[in-house]
Design a protein around this motif. Sequence first.
Motif, mmCIF file in Angstrom:
data_model
loop_
_atom_site.group_PDB
_atom_site.id
_atom_site.type_symbol
_atom_site.label_atom_id
_atom_site.label_comp_id
_atom_site.label_asym_id
_atom_site.label_seq_id
_atom_site.Cartn_x
_atom_site.Cartn_y
_atom_site.Cartn_z
ATOM 1 N N GLN A 32 1.176 -15.304 -4.411
ATOM 2 C CA GLN A 32 0.784 -14.116 -4.974
ATOM 3 C C GLN A 32 -0.074 -13.082 -4.458
ATOM 4 N N PHE A 33 -1.125 -13.564 -3.595
ATOM 5 C CA PHE A 33 -1.988 -12.433 -2.869
ATOM 6 C C PHE A 33 -1.391 -12.050 -1.790
ATOM 7 N N LEU A 34 -0.468 -12.735 -1.084
ATOM 8 C CA LEU A 34 0.430 -12.125 -0.182
ATOM 9 C C LEU A 34 1.502 -11.319 -0.504
ATOM 10 N N MET A 35 2.054 -11.449 -1.756
ATOM 11 C CA MET A 35 3.050 -10.591 -2.255
ATOM 12 C C MET A 35 2.420 -9.160 -2.725
ATOM 13 N N LYS A 36 1.061 -9.326 -3.290
ATOM 14 C CA LYS A 36 0.259 -8.220 -3.909
ATOM 15 C C LYS A 36 0.059 -7.414 -2.470
ATOM 16 N N TYR A 38 1.639 -7.175 0.223
ATOM 17 C CA TYR A 38 2.637 -6.631 0.772
ATOM 18 C C TYR A 38 3.085 -5.520 -0.245
ATOM 19 N N GLU A 39 3.056 -5.717 -1.381
ATOM 20 C CA GLU A 39 3.260 -4.488 -2.060
ATOM 21 C C GLU A 39 2.466 -3.258 -2.059
ATOM 22 N N GLU A 40 1.144 -3.429 -1.933
ATOM 23 C CA GLU A 40 0.278 -2.348 -1.800
ATOM 24 C C GLU A 40 0.440 -1.763 -0.406
ATOM 25 N N LYS A 41 0.737 -2.519 0.581
ATOM 26 C CA LYS A 41 1.120 -2.067 1.904
ATOM 27 C C LYS A 41 2.296 -1.079 1.941
ATOM 28 N N THR A 42 3.379 -1.461 1.089
ATOM 29 C CA THR A 42 4.752 -0.581 1.020
ATOM 30 C C THR A 42 4.393 0.597 0.360
ATOM 31 N N VAL A 43 3.519 0.495 -0.867
ATOM 32 C CA VAL A 43 3.321 1.910 -1.522
ATOM 33 C C VAL A 43 2.367 2.592 -0.690
#
Length: 121
Positions: A32-36, A38-43
């Motif tokens: 979950q931390f890795l997914m979050k 990755y999401e923050e980096k994409t944003v």
Amino acid sequence: MRYRSAQEFAFFAANFGYSKSEYLELTPAEKQFLMKAYEEKTVADSTLLAAAVANAVGNVLRKKGKRPKKLWRRCPRAGDEKEREQAVAAVRKMEQTGDRRWVDLVYQANGIRRRKGGEKQ
């Protein structure tokens, strides 16, 4: 939901280069931390791209003779804490003796000339 674990593994393999054994070693919280992250980096990347495109469009459509806006502003770099403390100590020592040369050194380091009256140019 039948292929959820296979889908998650495919995501980790494609985006992070994880092998199956590395993926299985991750805990659900780590996933979950890795997914979050990755999401923050994409944003953040998409926000930077949007700002760059808006700046480029604004520069293209600017009035004739008007200066274009810069894409990036210079940010002051973080200084070394120990170096900063030494500089402050040296300035305080000069202040106690009444020596004001440190002001001239600061202006000189920043490329600013001082007039005789003490006003900057």
